[in-house]
Scaffold this motif. Sequence first.
Motif: not given
Length: 315
Positions: A33-37, A101-104
């Motif tokens: 979740a944090e990687s999407l921010q 990678t966003p989402g991972t």
Amino acid sequence: MQTNIYRYLSVPPLLEIWGNYVTTLGRLTISAAESLQKYPTPGPSLYHYEWSKGRVLPEFCLVLISEGVGEFESEPSGRCSVGPGSVMILFPGVKHRYRPTPGTGWVERWIAMNGDHLHRLSDSGILSPQQAIGIVDPVERYCAQFDALLQTMDEVYGKKPLLFTAEALAYFVSAAQDANLLLDPEKPSHKSMGFLLADPLVDRACQMIWSQSHLPLTVQWLARVLETSKRTLFRRFQQATGKTILEEINLCRLERAKRLLRETMLPIKRITFLAGFGCYEAFRKVMQKHEGYSPAEYRKRFISKKRGMTHTVNE
């Protein structure tokens, strides 16, 4: 064990005198979740950056990824994929960026350092921003060593900063070497200069050669110690390194002799035997082949170059 740890260290006068120091190190877990921010998470302005703008540091930094995937990019190295076991080296003055990678998400450990030792490696081309990313295996061992370094820092940094910094520098260089990021600028093929070779028999042979080159090594002696036949050892060695065993022995002896020529004024005849060559003529031929000079010419050119550098500094 605490998941996220950040340390931003002051530099005691002792470390300024020694010339090497750690500025920051830590361990961080980025969830999916944090990687999407926004990445990285907010911290001191020197280290925080936006992906669209990148970042330039005034120091060296080694980043180890133990879990997750992502990407790394700098102008000298280009864009590279990042995964478990990836080691990234960030160079002072070199713009870069990296992210999961966003989402991972991923787990990263980092140590930032500056000082004479790393700058010498960089200035000589042994560390190069063109080759800034590699792989270590097994990654768990390097994670454990790093976590032990974190614990050492908390226990001794205020009391023995020099001891901690020496351990940190050893970890930095060891991880870089094991990730095949230490280069020989004069010899593109450097696998046998301390790097792990794919063939364990050949790797053991190389370790023996580079630690005992002053002895009268022979293929027969190596084969006997390694409990294999001369024919098998010769064949596998050439397949793994592209060189014969004698060529490897001579290269090692040459490196030892070059160091003695540069750092001592011992007679060349004495250096011949200290380096492990059977006679001067054998030494001269190897030196001429690889350096283009006789031993005496090599020493003379080095002394002349050193004097020139001294004059430049004094001016």
